[in-house]
Write a protein that holds these residues in place. Structure first.
Motif, short mmCIF file in Angstrom:
data_model
loop_
_atom_site.label_atom_id
_atom_site.label_comp_id
_atom_site.label_asym_id
_atom_site.label_seq_id
_atom_site.Cartn_x
_atom_site.Cartn_y
_atom_site.Cartn_z
N ALA A 1 0.71 -1.28 -0.05
CA ALA A 1 -0.10 0.09 -0.05
C ALA A 1 1.14 1.25 0.09
N LYS A 2 1.91 1.34 0.76
CA LYS A 2 2.78 2.28 0.69
C LYS A 2 3.41 2.68 -0.73
N ARG A 3 3.80 1.71 -1.35
CA ARG A 3 4.18 1.88 -2.83
C ARG A 3 3.25 2.37 -3.84
N LEU A 4 2.06 1.67 -3.55
CA LEU A 4 0.87 2.17 -4.33
C LEU A 4 0.58 3.41 -4.19
N CYS A 5 0.56 4.10 -2.82
CA CYS A 5 0.17 5.42 -2.50
C CYS A 5 1.06 6.57 -3.07
N HIS A 6 2.25 6.13 -2.88
CA HIS A 6 3.37 6.90 -3.44
C HIS A 6 3.38 7.19 -5.11
N VAL A 7 3.08 6.03 -5.73
CA VAL A 7 3.16 6.12 -7.01
C VAL A 7 1.87 6.79 -7.46
N LEU A 8 0.57 6.81 -6.79
CA LEU A 8 -0.49 7.49 -7.17
C LEU A 8 -0.61 8.76 -6.25
N HIS A 9 0.34 9.40 -5.58
CA HIS A 9 0.24 10.59 -5.11
C HIS A 9 -0.98 10.76 -4.06
N VAL A 10 -0.88 9.62 -3.13
CA VAL A 10 -2.15 9.49 -2.11
C VAL A 10 -1.45 9.58 -0.84
N ASN A 11 -1.80 10.28 0.18
CA ASN A 11 -1.34 10.16 1.51
C ASN A 11 -1.85 8.75 2.03
N ARG A 12 -0.94 8.09 2.58
CA ARG A 12 -1.19 6.82 3.25
C ARG A 12 -2.16 6.95 4.16
N SER A 13 -2.07 7.96 5.06
CA SER A 13 -3.07 8.19 6.23
C SER A 13 -4.66 8.59 5.43
N SER A 14 -4.79 9.12 4.40
CA SER A 14 -5.71 9.27 3.98
C SER A 14 -6.60 8.01 3.30
N TYR A 15 -5.75 7.21 2.89
CA TYR A 15 -6.20 5.67 2.22
C TYR A 15 -6.56 4.91 3.45
N TYR A 16 -6.07 4.91 4.61
CA TYR A 16 -6.54 4.28 5.63
C TYR A 16 -7.57 4.59 6.36
#
Length: 53
Positions: free
Chosen positions: A17-32
């Protein structure tokens, strides 16, 4: 239209999830936070469908 959060969720078994969020320019905290609110969203969508009928 699929959200970036949904894309991360769909592919997190293949990639971190960390890598996907980085590639998609999404904050991990927002995803969670999005992930944690899935039940509330489903309930709201169900109620909206009932109102639409």
């Amino acid at each position: 239209m699929i959200s970036r959060f949904q894309f991360v969720d769909d592919h997190r078994n293949t990639y971190e999830a960390k890598r996907l969020c980085h590639v998609l320019h999404v904050n991990r905290s927002s995803y969670y936070k999005w992930l944690a609110s899935a039940e509330a969203r489903a309930t709201r969508q169900h109620k909206d469908r009932i109102l639409a009928d």
